[in-house]
Design a protein around this motif. Sequence first.
Motif, PDB file in Angstrom:
ATOM      1  N   ARG A 575       0.840  -1.207   0.000  1.00 39.56           N
ATOM      2  CA  ARG A 575       0.000   0.000   0.000  1.00 39.56           C
ATOM      3  C   ARG A 575       0.870   1.250   0.000  1.00 39.56           C
ATOM      4  O   ARG A 575       0.573   2.214  -0.715  1.00 39.56           O
ATOM      5  N   ARG A 576       1.930   1.240   0.782  1.00 35.60           N
ATOM      6  CA  ARG A 576       2.821   2.406   0.828  1.00 35.60           C
ATOM      7  C   ARG A 576       3.511   2.617  -0.519  1.00 35.60           C
ATOM      8  O   ARG A 576       3.664   3.744  -0.978  1.00 35.60           O
ATOM      9  N   ARG A 577       3.927   1.511  -1.162  1.00 35.63           N
ATOM     10  CA  ARG A 577       4.644   1.643  -2.436  1.00 35.63           C
ATOM     11  C   ARG A 577       3.766   2.249  -3.526  1.00 35.63           C
ATOM     12  O   ARG A 577       4.265   2.856  -4.468  1.00 35.63           O
ATOM     13  N   ASN A 578       2.473   2.054  -3.414  1.00 31.67           N
ATOM     14  CA  ASN A 578       1.555   2.503  -4.462  1.00 31.67           C
ATOM     15  C   ASN A 578       0.527   3.490  -3.915  1.00 31.67           C
ATOM     16  O   ASN A 578      -0.605   3.569  -4.414  1.00 31.67           O
ATOM     17  N   ALA A 579       0.930   4.260  -2.910  1.00 34.01           N
ATOM     18  CA  ALA A 579       0.004   5.146  -2.201  1.00 34.01           C
ATOM     19  C   ALA A 579      -0.632   6.177  -3.121  1.00 34.01           C
ATOM     20  O   ALA A 579      -1.810   6.550  -2.939  1.00 34.01           O
ATOM     21  N   ASP A 580       0.108   6.644  -4.126  1.00 31.71           N
ATOM     22  CA  ASP A 580      -0.419   7.710  -4.977  1.00 31.71           C
ATOM     23  C   ASP A 580      -1.592   7.262  -5.842  1.00 31.71           C
ATOM     24  O   ASP A 580      -2.376   8.098  -6.312  1.00 31.71           O
ATOM     25  N   GLN A 581      -1.744   5.948  -6.046  1.00 29.72           N
ATOM     26  CA  GLN A 581      -2.841   5.450  -6.885  1.00 29.72           C
ATOM     27  C   GLN A 581      -3.801   4.535  -6.128  1.00 29.72           C
ATOM     28  O   GLN A 581      -4.807   4.100  -6.693  1.00 29.72           O
ATOM     29  N   TRP A 582      -3.485   4.232  -4.890  1.00 33.59           N
ATOM     30  CA  TRP A 582      -4.231   3.210  -4.159  1.00 33.59           C
ATOM     31  C   TRP A 582      -5.725   3.520  -4.081  1.00 33.59           C
ATOM     32  O   TRP A 582      -6.575   2.685  -4.417  1.00 33.59           O
ATOM     33  N   ASP A 583      -6.063   4.718  -3.638  1.00 34.20           N
ATOM     34  CA  ASP A 583      -7.471   5.045  -3.458  1.00 34.20           C
ATOM     35  C   ASP A 583      -8.223   5.026  -4.781  1.00 34.20           C
ATOM     36  O   ASP A 583      -9.380   4.572  -4.854  1.00 34.20           O
ATOM     37  N   ALA A 584      -7.589   5.520  -5.838  1.00 36.17           N
ATOM     38  CA  ALA A 584      -8.244   5.523  -7.147  1.00 36.17           C
ATOM     39  C   ALA A 584      -8.504   4.098  -7.630  1.00 36.17           C
ATOM     40  O   ALA A 584      -9.581   3.787  -8.173  1.00 36.17           O
ATOM     41  N   VAL A 585      -7.536   3.207  -7.428  1.00 31.82           N
ATOM     42  CA  VAL A 585      -7.668   1.829  -7.895  1.00 31.82           C
ATOM     43  C   VAL A 585      -8.710   1.074  -7.078  1.00 31.82           C
ATOM     44  O   VAL A 585      -9.547   0.348  -7.635  1.00 31.82           O
ATOM     45  N   THR A 586      -8.686   1.233  -5.767  1.00 34.70           N
ATOM     46  CA  THR A 586      -9.704   0.552  -4.950  1.00 34.70           C
ATOM     47  C   THR A 586     -11.096   1.122  -5.233  1.00 34.70           C
ATOM     48  O   THR A 586     -12.102   0.399  -5.160  1.00 34.70           O
ATOM     49  N   GLY A 587     -11.153   2.405  -5.597  1.00 26.66           N
ATOM     50  CA  GLY A 587     -12.436   2.989  -5.981  1.00 26.66           C
ATOM     51  C   GLY A 587     -12.994   2.347  -7.242  1.00 26.66           C
ATOM     52  O   GLY A 587     -14.198   2.067  -7.331  1.00 26.66           O
ATOM     53  N   LEU A 588     -12.124   2.084  -8.216  1.00 31.31           N
ATOM     54  CA  LEU A 588     -12.561   1.379  -9.424  1.00 31.31           C
ATOM     55  C   LEU A 588     -13.114   0.002  -9.072  1.00 31.31           C
ATOM     56  O   LEU A 588     -14.145  -0.429  -9.605  1.00 31.31           O
ATOM     57  N   ALA A 589     -12.423  -0.678  -8.164  1.00 27.85           N
ATOM     58  CA  ALA A 589     -12.841  -2.029  -7.790  1.00 27.85           C
ATOM     59  C   ALA A 589     -14.210  -2.018  -7.109  1.00 27.85           C
ATOM     60  O   ALA A 589     -15.067  -2.865  -7.401  1.00 27.85           O
TER      61      ALA A 589
END
Length: 769
Positions: A575-589
């Motif tokens: 999660r830390r490694r991909n923090a800049d996109q995490w919320d956007a990606v989980t939102g898509l899911a």
Amino acid sequence: MESCVRVEVRVEGIVQGVGFRPFVHALATRYGLAGRVGNDVSGVFVEAEGARSAVAEFLAAMERDRPPLAVIERLVVTEAAPTGAGEFVIVPSEAGGPRRTPVSADAATCADCLRELADPTDRRYRYPFVNCTNCGPRFTIVRGVPYDRPLTTMAGFAMCAECAAEYHDPANRRFHAQPTCCPACGPRLRLVDAGGQERDGDPVRDAAEMLHSGHVLAVKGLGGYHLAVDATSEAAAAALRSRKRREDKPFAVMVADLDEASRVCHVDELAERLLTGRRRPIVLLDRRAGTGIAASVAPGNRQLGIMLPYTPLHHLLLGEVARPIVLTSGNVSDEPIAHRDEDALARLAGIADAFLTHDRAIHVRTDDSVTRPFRGREMLVRRSRGYVPEPLTVPWPFPRPVLACGAELKNTFCVAKEYRAYVSHHVGDLENAATLRSYTEGISHFLNLFDVRPEVVTHDLHPEYLSTKYALELPDVDVVGVQHHHAHVASCLADNGEAGPVLGVAFDGLGYGTDGTLWGGEFLLADLAGFRRLAHLDPMPMPGGSAAIRAPWRMAAAYLDHGYAGRPPARLAVRRRNADQWDAVTGLARQRLHAPLTSSAGRLFDAVAALLGVRDTVTYEGQAAIELEQRADRDERGGYPIGTLPGSPLRLSGVDAVRAAAEDLCRGVAVPVIAARFHNGVAAAVVRTCARLRESTGVDVVALSGGVFQNLLLLRRTVDGLAGAGMRVLVHSRVPPNDGGISLGQAAVAAARDRDCPTVAATGEVTPG
């Protein structure tokens, strides 16, 4: 006095172009028999007469002592009245009627030719194109049938008097060997620079010097160009990776002999047979430590792909280099292997510093085959040079000729008639114009070579596959769609000569399901004609669609977001490694926006690989799962429980395994232990599910297929568990479990439906035709 008898013998199989007629002639002479032998459209016919005991011994020896490249599929003997013939002769070939004789695959240089190659007194000393009836190019030089020199790429090389004498002498091992040649009349080797300018000097010795100096060399092989570097040079291997744009995928390594292979890898009895046999595939073997092979050859991999020389040129080059060399496909990543000289020079000039080439054309591009030993059996990963186009025989007929168009990735096609299925060489991923052209050219060549006029054409259900579109555009044929995972299971059945029913476990990346979703973790009750979906992995969204394949961390995000109701542990590094996109990606899911559902086992493995920090993004298909297997502790026996969700079909909760792995990771458990526990948990879930389905179906045979089962750790654990539970297990051997075997399964399904076989799919869930 012993009675005289006459027999008429029909021999079918790979018995033309392999020295069968002179072998029969010599055998008949040895036993004092009269008669004749010849070729026709169906194979070889033999008429032999003499003393009854001599004829019996002759027939036994014909099967027992057949030439090295001959494969006898069927031998029929009929007794007839003696004619009083006085001698045994080889008669001209008989033409007419549909062609039924298979073509031999290319074969590694035989021991007799190697002796000539190394003998300073022989006229073929150090000649890189030495061959005979028992070895050399076959399929890759054949332009048409019958297999005679005018219809090969040797047509432009007129034989000298000495070669012609050998070619026409039944007692010579070059009798009717179509590629027969020598330095006076055959192809010529050259070393040219990247601009196509020929260099003076000995081509082999100068090429070896270039390899010693760290240069990249393009080498023309049997089925195409390879790129070669010194496998012990880190700088050379890294330079090849950079130029070829192949960031991580392992390179194959060619070594001079079996002793050197054993110094580099652990070689058991089966591996020895695979390495030294006439097919000479790349064999995946566990590597030894401290071998001197550069790290960039197979970064982070416990195994190496090892092969031995299979052409005279390879033997000469390895002899001069005196160390292992990388030998990888001559292409830029995702392109077909270069096989035509002008194309190779154009495409590889930016990669290779020089070209070791020659003027014998390659008609069919054919990549190296890849295989591995598995519990005393061969398990193919890529079936191509050395195996193709030899047919796979099956116990049931194809009522009508079939063309099976295969899948999108790792594509092969298959043409089938009577009891033979001709699965093509590895075509590759049908994702660009060059590969599609190679695909269509290959189909035309096979249809001509084996005299097949398809009446039934099968294809995958995915409407956007280029292979599907090709099938649907063909005129005047019956078109049959076959669901991807049913084709996988049918492929395993055909591979093993069984018709089912079985519990088919098909684990792979993605395949189009009958419900319009993307399948890939399937438990099917299946036979050749149909299937029912009894269980599968619980579907998860793929955030960004195909972007989730290239970036496995997206699958980790989807699984963790679901497993922790939107609040996975903040300390997870993925999660830390991909923090800049995490919320956007989980939102898509969560919103199912650009996030198709999939039951894919491959995507579950991707999620765990990213979770453990093994691989957030990939540069080739299956990389994350492959590296996860490499990291696993093979001695760990613990496993994560995977629950079953209610409903029909049954659903297996991959989320359980991801959550358990995350909890262990937060507790500080070592990554190799977690990776092993995940593998063990998946294997145990397969065993438990199959045992449960056995109770409801009465079927106790399990067929394992799909690319995920190339994972040897998973395969071993699964096979052991199923066998321990009293079930019989079918695995692949003659075709790969990955999508390279799909075309065989498609053909087998079409034939079964043609035969009006009853299906186990009583609910009607049969792939629509």
